[in-house]
Scaffold this motif. Sequence first.
Motif, PDB file in Angstrom:
ATOM      1  N   THR A  95      56.307 -63.087  77.967  1.00 15.11           N
ATOM      2  CA  THR A  95      56.481 -62.461  79.386  1.00 15.11           C
ATOM      3  C   THR A  95      54.969 -62.543  79.944  1.00 15.11           C
ATOM      4  O   THR A  95      53.820 -62.127  79.120  1.00 15.11           O
ATOM      5  N   GLY A  96      54.879 -63.042  80.974  1.00 15.14           N
ATOM      6  CA  GLY A  96      53.497 -62.924  81.707  1.00 15.14           C
ATOM      7  C   GLY A  96      53.623 -61.565  82.653  1.00 15.14           C
ATOM      8  O   GLY A  96      54.591 -61.503  83.485  1.00 15.14           O
ATOM      9  N   VAL A  97      52.536 -60.978  82.662  1.00 16.58           N
ATOM     10  CA  VAL A  97      52.119 -59.651  83.536  1.00 16.58           C
ATOM     11  C   VAL A  97      51.199 -59.966  84.722  1.00 16.58           C
ATOM     12  O   VAL A  97      50.071 -60.435  84.146  1.00 16.58           O
ATOM     13  N   PHE A  98      51.594 -60.005  85.903  1.00 16.73           N
ATOM     14  CA  PHE A  98      50.567 -60.355  86.928  1.00 16.73           C
ATOM     15  C   PHE A  98      49.761 -59.120  87.387  1.00 16.73           C
ATOM     16  O   PHE A  98      50.531 -57.963  87.597  1.00 16.73           O
ATOM     17  N   LEU A  99      48.558 -59.134  87.360  1.00 15.26           N
ATOM     18  CA  LEU A  99      47.815 -57.996  87.761  1.00 15.26           C
ATOM     19  C   LEU A  99      46.973 -58.485  89.003  1.00 15.26           C
ATOM     20  O   LEU A  99      46.110 -58.907  88.612  1.00 15.26           O
ATOM     21  N   PRO A 100      47.410 -57.985  90.220  1.00 13.91           N
ATOM     22  CA  PRO A 100      46.481 -58.128  91.429  1.00 13.91           C
ATOM     23  C   PRO A 100      45.040 -58.076  91.244  1.00 13.91           C
ATOM     24  O   PRO A 100      44.559 -57.180  90.652  1.00 13.91           O
ATOM     25  N   GLU A 101      44.278 -59.036  91.640  1.00 18.59           N
ATOM     26  CA  GLU A 101      42.632 -58.856  91.615  1.00 18.59           C
ATOM     27  C   GLU A 101      42.151 -58.938  90.417  1.00 18.59           C
ATOM     28  O   GLU A 101      41.062 -58.724  90.280  1.00 18.59           O
ATOM     29  N   ARG A 102      42.794 -58.989  89.168  1.00 16.40           N
ATOM     30  CA  ARG A 102      42.527 -59.067  87.996  1.00 16.40           C
ATOM     31  C   ARG A 102      42.815 -60.330  86.983  1.00 16.40           C
ATOM     32  O   ARG A 102      42.059 -60.770  86.403  1.00 16.40           O
ATOM     33  N   GLY A 103      43.826 -60.493  87.370  1.00 18.10           N
ATOM     34  CA  GLY A 103      44.459 -61.933  86.513  1.00 18.10           C
ATOM     35  C   GLY A 103      45.954 -61.600  85.820  1.00 18.10           C
ATOM     36  O   GLY A 103      46.809 -61.212  86.411  1.00 18.10           O
ATOM     37  N   CYS A 104      45.982 -61.963  84.485  1.00 16.11           N
ATOM     38  CA  CYS A 104      47.364 -61.774  83.970  1.00 16.11           C
ATOM     39  C   CYS A 104      47.298 -61.372  82.564  1.00 16.11           C
ATOM     40  O   CYS A 104      46.069 -61.728  81.887  1.00 16.11           O
ATOM     41  N   ARG A 105      48.192 -61.112  81.733  1.00 12.96           N
ATOM     42  CA  ARG A 105      48.365 -61.051  80.378  1.00 12.96           C
ATOM     43  C   ARG A 105      49.729 -61.635  80.079  1.00 12.96           C
ATOM     44  O   ARG A 105      50.687 -61.724  80.615  1.00 12.96           O
ATOM     45  N   PHE A 106      49.788 -62.232  78.840  1.00  9.78           N
ATOM     46  CA  PHE A 106      50.712 -62.965  78.218  1.00  9.78           C
ATOM     47  C   PHE A 106      51.087 -62.327  76.837  1.00  9.78           C
ATOM     48  O   PHE A 106      50.278 -62.028  76.069  1.00  9.78           O
ATOM     49  N   TYR A 107      52.529 -62.084  76.795  1.00  7.87           N
ATOM     50  CA  TYR A 107      53.172 -61.234  75.314  1.00  7.87           C
ATOM     51  C   TYR A 107      53.827 -62.384  74.899  1.00  7.87           C
ATOM     52  O   TYR A 107      54.808 -62.906  75.688  1.00  7.87           O
ATOM     53  N   VAL A 108      53.928 -62.587  73.646  1.00  4.22           N
ATOM     54  CA  VAL A 108      54.824 -63.427  73.138  1.00  4.22           C
ATOM     55  C   VAL A 108      55.787 -62.339  72.080  1.00  4.22           C
ATOM     56  O   VAL A 108      55.116 -61.678  71.119  1.00  4.22           O
ATOM     57  N   ASP A 109      57.263 -62.204  72.299  1.00  7.15           N
ATOM     58  CA  ASP A 109      57.954 -61.328  71.801  1.00  7.15           C
ATOM     59  C   ASP A 109      57.350 -59.854  71.570  1.00  7.15           C
ATOM     60  O   ASP A 109      57.303 -59.346  70.527  1.00  7.15           O
ATOM     61  N   SER A 110      56.836 -59.501  72.774  1.00  9.01           N
ATOM     62  CA  SER A 110      56.371 -58.194  72.827  1.00  9.01           C
ATOM     63  C   SER A 110      55.214 -57.852  72.269  1.00  9.01           C
ATOM     64  O   SER A 110      54.665 -56.777  72.526  1.00  9.01           O
ATOM     65  N   LYS A 111      54.283 -58.842  71.690  1.00  7.81           N
ATOM     66  CA  LYS A 111      53.078 -58.721  71.158  1.00  7.81           C
ATOM     67  C   LYS A 111      51.906 -59.520  72.198  1.00  7.81           C
ATOM     68  O   LYS A 111      52.148 -60.468  72.377  1.00  7.81           O
ATOM     69  N   LEU A 112      50.905 -58.559  72.518  1.00  9.09           N
ATOM     70  CA  LEU A 112      49.956 -59.395  73.418  1.00  9.09           C
ATOM     71  C   LEU A 112      49.283 -60.550  72.702  1.00  9.09           C
ATOM     72  O   LEU A 112      48.819 -60.353  71.768  1.00  9.09           O
ATOM     73  N   GLN A 113      49.351 -61.654  73.307  1.00  8.97           N
ATOM     74  CA  GLN A 113      49.091 -62.940  72.742  1.00  8.97           C
ATOM     75  C   GLN A 113      47.601 -63.239  73.630  1.00  8.97           C
ATOM     76  O   GLN A 113      46.744 -63.684  72.810  1.00  8.97           O
ATOM     77  N   HIS A 114      47.348 -63.173  74.715  1.00  4.49           N
ATOM     78  CA  HIS A 114      46.246 -63.509  75.447  1.00  4.49           C
ATOM     79  C   HIS A 114      46.015 -62.726  76.777  1.00  4.49           C
ATOM     80  O   HIS A 114      47.075 -62.635  77.624  1.00  4.49           O
ATOM     81  N   VAL A 115      44.677 -62.266  77.228  1.00  6.61           N
ATOM     82  CA  VAL A 115      44.510 -61.823  78.660  1.00  6.61           C
ATOM     83  C   VAL A 115      43.618 -62.796  79.213  1.00  6.61           C
ATOM     84  O   VAL A 115      42.802 -63.700  78.766  1.00  6.61           O
ATOM     85  N   ILE A 116      43.985 -63.329  80.641  1.00  2.00           N
ATOM     86  CA  ILE A 116      43.104 -64.376  81.276  1.00  2.00           C
ATOM     87  C   ILE A 116      42.810 -63.715  82.608  1.00  2.00           C
ATOM     88  O   ILE A 116      43.350 -63.055  83.473  1.00  2.00           O
ATOM     89  N   ASP A 117      41.381 -63.383  82.474  1.00  2.00           N
ATOM     90  CA  ASP A 117      40.752 -62.495  83.853  1.00  2.00           C
ATOM     91  C   ASP A 117      40.368 -63.476  84.782  1.00  2.00           C
ATOM     92  O   ASP A 117      39.253 -63.639  84.844  1.00  2.00           O
ATOM     93  N   ASP A 118      41.304 -64.092  85.420  1.00  2.00           N
ATOM     94  CA  ASP A 118      41.289 -65.092  86.725  1.00  2.00           C
ATOM     95  C   ASP A 118      42.310 -64.888  87.495  1.00  2.00           C
ATOM     96  O   ASP A 118      43.544 -65.323  87.378  1.00  2.00           O
ATOM     97  N   PRO A 119      42.139 -64.103  88.710  1.00  2.00           N
ATOM     98  CA  PRO A 119      43.060 -63.919  89.686  1.00  2.00           C
ATOM     99  C   PRO A 119      43.782 -65.250  90.436  1.00  2.00           C
ATOM    100  O   PRO A 119      44.750 -65.347  90.603  1.00  2.00           O
ATOM    101  N   GLU A 120      42.641 -66.029  90.423  1.00  2.00           N
ATOM    102  CA  GLU A 120      43.206 -67.175  91.233  1.00  2.00           C
ATOM    103  C   GLU A 120      44.303 -68.081  90.028  1.00  2.00           C
ATOM    104  O   GLU A 120      45.285 -68.757  90.458  1.00  2.00           O
ATOM    105  N   PHE A 121      43.729 -68.211  88.680  1.00  2.00           N
ATOM    106  CA  PHE A 121      44.821 -68.782  87.829  1.00  2.00           C
ATOM    107  C   PHE A 121      46.238 -68.081  87.799  1.00  2.00           C
ATOM    108  O   PHE A 121      47.412 -68.714  87.886  1.00  2.00           O
ATOM    109  N   ALA A 122      46.157 -66.574  87.779  1.00  2.00           N
ATOM    110  CA  ALA A 122      47.391 -65.826  88.085  1.00  2.00           C
ATOM    111  C   ALA A 122      48.167 -66.211  89.060  1.00  2.00           C
ATOM    112  O   ALA A 122      49.407 -66.283  88.702  1.00  2.00           O
ATOM    113  N   ARG A 123      47.739 -66.145  90.223  1.00  2.00           N
ATOM    114  CA  ARG A 123      48.476 -66.416  91.508  1.00  2.00           C
ATOM    115  C   ARG A 123      49.024 -67.926  91.250  1.00  2.00           C
ATOM    116  O   ARG A 123      50.297 -67.975  91.455  1.00  2.00           O
ATOM    117  N   ALA A 124      48.231 -68.838  91.007  1.00  2.00           N
ATOM    118  CA  ALA A 124      48.639 -70.200  90.832  1.00  2.00           C
ATOM    119  C   ALA A 124      49.800 -70.233  89.723  1.00  2.00           C
ATOM    120  O   ALA A 124      50.877 -70.987  89.914  1.00  2.00           O
TER     121      ALA A 124
END
Length: 181
Positions: free
Chosen positions: A128-157
């Motif tokens: 599950t990827g969570v899009f957070l405007p102006e911040r980036g995104c977070r990725f969860y694998v089977d409900s567990k936080l896997q990685h945070v990407i603090d890059d709004p441009e990547f998140a939108r792309a």
Amino acid sequence: MAILTSRLCSTLLLTLLLSSPLVQANNQSGWREQLPEARLVGSGDFSWFGFSVYNAKLWSPTRQVDFSQPFALELTYRRSISRETLVDTSLDEIRRINGQPLDREQQDDWTQQMRQAFVDVTDGTRITGVFLPERGCRFYVDSKLQHVIDDPEFARAFFSIWLDPQTRSPKLRTALLGLNP
């Protein structure tokens, strides 16, 4: 004997407690902590040459989803796919939708970020990827936080792979956005 019975009762009680729906729901929260008001907007299946690849669900606090508000995209895989294939395919789709190549430094950074966010998947794995405007995104694998990407441009792309009008699967986009007639 009393100690053995006490331990057995404690173990049984702990097992019952951990298997209760309330505890399981709390353990399943994961990405929902970021979007507690999220409701299912739409869902659909993605197939490639007749083979089911994943089921996708789009969650949002509002019915109309766009890049000005947070949302979550949940993919439940139906087959085994390597992390590298997920990364490579995502980059290919980002470049295709973008219409131009990424600069080398950006591509290297995004590749590295996705390698940390993704895992080798098998039937039933949920990312599950969570899009957070102006911040980036977070990725969860089977409900567990896997990685945070603090890059709004990547998140939108990245989320444009599914939500941009140029997506490879317009029917899935329509279903995700809840626009099916």
